[in-house]
Enzyme design. Structure first.
Site, short mmCIF file in Angstrom:
data_model
loop_
_atom_site.label_atom_id
_atom_site.label_comp_id
_atom_site.label_asym_id
_atom_site.label_seq_id
_atom_site.Cartn_x
_atom_site.Cartn_y
_atom_site.Cartn_z
N GLU A 97 0.86 -1.19 0.00
CA GLU A 97 0.00 0.00 0.00
C GLU A 97 0.89 1.23 0.00
O GLU A 97 1.93 1.22 0.65
CB GLU A 97 -0.86 0.04 1.28
CG GLU A 97 -2.04 -0.85 1.26
CD GLU A 97 -2.19 -1.62 2.56
OE1 GLU A 97 -1.57 -1.23 3.57
OE2 GLU A 97 -2.91 -2.63 2.56
N ASN A 102 2.36 9.87 -2.95
CA ASN A 102 3.78 9.49 -2.97
C ASN A 102 4.23 9.11 -4.39
O ASN A 102 4.40 7.94 -4.72
CB ASN A 102 4.02 8.33 -1.99
CG ASN A 102 5.49 8.11 -1.69
OD1 ASN A 102 6.35 8.59 -2.43
ND2 ASN A 102 5.78 7.39 -0.63
N TYR A 109 7.34 1.55 -8.00
CA TYR A 109 6.58 0.29 -8.05
C TYR A 109 6.07 0.02 -9.48
O TYR A 109 6.14 -1.11 -9.96
CB TYR A 109 5.41 0.32 -7.06
CG TYR A 109 5.86 0.55 -5.63
CD1 TYR A 109 6.98 -0.13 -5.12
CD2 TYR A 109 5.19 1.43 -4.78
CE1 TYR A 109 7.41 0.09 -3.82
CE2 TYR A 109 5.62 1.65 -3.48
CZ TYR A 109 6.72 0.98 -3.02
OH TYR A 109 7.16 1.19 -1.73
C1 LIG Z 1 10.50 5.87 -2.26
C2 LIG Z 1 12.00 5.75 -1.97
C3 LIG Z 1 12.24 4.49 -1.16
C4 LIG Z 1 12.75 5.70 -3.30
O1 LIG Z 1 14.14 5.57 -2.99
P1 LIG Z 1 15.30 5.91 -4.03
O2 LIG Z 1 16.52 5.16 -3.61
O3 LIG Z 1 15.42 7.37 -4.19
O4 LIG Z 1 14.70 5.30 -5.37
P2 LIG Z 1 15.56 4.87 -6.63
O5 LIG Z 1 16.72 5.82 -6.81
O6 LIG Z 1 15.84 3.41 -6.53
O7 LIG Z 1 14.55 5.19 -7.81
C5 LIG Z 1 13.73 4.17 -8.26
C6 LIG Z 1 12.61 4.78 -9.08
O8 LIG Z 1 11.78 5.62 -8.27
C7 LIG Z 1 11.27 6.66 -9.08
N1 LIG Z 1 11.83 7.93 -8.63
C8 LIG Z 1 12.94 8.14 -7.88
N2 LIG Z 1 13.11 9.44 -7.62
C9 LIG Z 1 12.09 10.07 -8.23
C10 LIG Z 1 11.66 11.43 -8.32
N3 LIG Z 1 12.35 12.41 -7.73
N4 LIG Z 1 10.53 11.70 -9.01
C11 LIG Z 1 9.80 10.72 -9.60
N5 LIG Z 1 10.14 9.41 -9.53
C12 LIG Z 1 11.25 9.10 -8.88
C13 LIG Z 1 11.73 6.38 -10.48
O9 LIG Z 1 10.78 5.51 -11.09
C14 LIG Z 1 13.02 5.66 -10.21
O10 LIG Z 1 13.46 4.89 -11.28
P3 LIG Z 1 14.49 5.49 -12.36
O11 LIG Z 1 15.65 6.06 -11.58
O12 LIG Z 1 14.86 4.31 -13.18
O13 LIG Z 1 13.74 6.53 -13.09
C15 LIG Z 1 12.53 7.00 -1.20
O14 LIG Z 1 12.12 8.15 -1.88
C16 LIG Z 1 12.07 7.07 0.22
O15 LIG Z 1 12.69 6.52 1.13
N6 LIG Z 1 10.95 7.79 0.45
C17 LIG Z 1 10.40 7.96 1.80
C18 LIG Z 1 9.80 6.67 2.30
C19 LIG Z 1 8.72 6.16 1.38
O16 LIG Z 1 7.89 6.91 0.90
N7 LIG Z 1 8.73 4.84 1.16
C20 LIG Z 1 7.75 4.17 0.35
C21 LIG Z 1 6.58 3.85 1.20
S1 LIG Z 1 5.36 2.90 0.30
#
Ligand SMILES: CC(C)(COP(=O)(O)OP(=O)(O)OC[C@H]1O[C@@H](n2cnc3c(N)ncnc32)[C@H](O)[C@@H]1OP(=O)(O)O)[C@@H](O)C(=O)NCCC(=O)NCCS
Length: 140
Positions: A97, A102, A109
């Site tokens: 979920e 977000n 995902y």
């Molecule tokens: C969600 C989260 C885990 C992503 O972590 P991250 O290490 O920055 O993600 P990644 O670098 O692996 O990016 C994976 C994908 O996320 C998406 N993404 C990452 N940053 C993004 C941004 N600024 N805007 C839009 N999409 C984005 C893209 O699809 C990206 O893939 P791509 O790099 O091939 O385009 C991180 O932002 C986080 O910890 N957020 C707070 C906690 C949270 O919301 N967790 C999820 C709860 S369901």
């Protein structure tokens, strides 16, 4: 993740979420045998992920990466690892979920092949009122 990691995990957790999990939730997750993983950079814990598996279903309960390390593909790697673990187990589907606001997590995902399967209205507390949860599923 081990019990001794929880203090460091909480630092990342508090930076990542407006409504963070408590120490007790991580502690309980370890106690009941959920898959709890930390992502390390040298000695430093910079992210974590938690999944549970029961009755053929896996649930992604938590996934986060320290803000300083976001945008480098680390969440994708961590999620891939978590999915491989549950895939080797007894689950055939991974559910999760996410808050409808977000966009970063939703982008992650969707790019990994999760499908939106529903919505829970007003599921999450928000700064003003409540927020919908979007449900995603991945066929393992
Ligand atoms: C969600 C989260 C885990 C992503 O972590 P991250 O290490 O920055 O993600 P990644 O670098 O692996 O990016 C994976 C994908 O996320 C998406 N993404 C990452 N940053 C993004 C941004 N600024 N805007 C839009 N999409 C984005 C893209 O699809 C990206 O893939 P791509 O790099 O091939 O385009 C991180 O932002 C986080 O910890 N957020 C707070 C906690 C949270 O919301 N967790 C999820 C709860 S369901």
């Amino acid at each position: 993740m081990i019990e001794g990691d929880i203090e460091a995990v909480m630092v990342v957790e508090r930076l990542c979420y407006e409504f963070p999990w408590t120490e007790g939730i991580f502690s309980d997750s370890l106690r009941v045998g959920y898959n709890c993983w930390v992502y390390t950079h040298g000695e430093r814990i910079i992210g974590h992920g938690v999944t549970s598996v029961a009755a053929g279903e896996a649930h992604l309960l938590n996934l986060c990466i320290h803000p300083e390390f976001q945008g480098q593909g680390l969440a994708r790697r961590l999620l891939q690892r978590l999915m491989t673990r549950v895939c080797n187990g007894e689950a055939d589907t991974l559910f999760l979920e996410v808050r409808s606001s977000n966009k970063v997590a939703i982008g992650l995902y969707e790019s990994m092949g999760f499908n939106e399967i529903g919505r829970r209205h007003g599921y999450y507390p928000a700064q003003q009122g409540r927020e919908d949860a979007i449900l995603f599923a991945f066929c393992l």
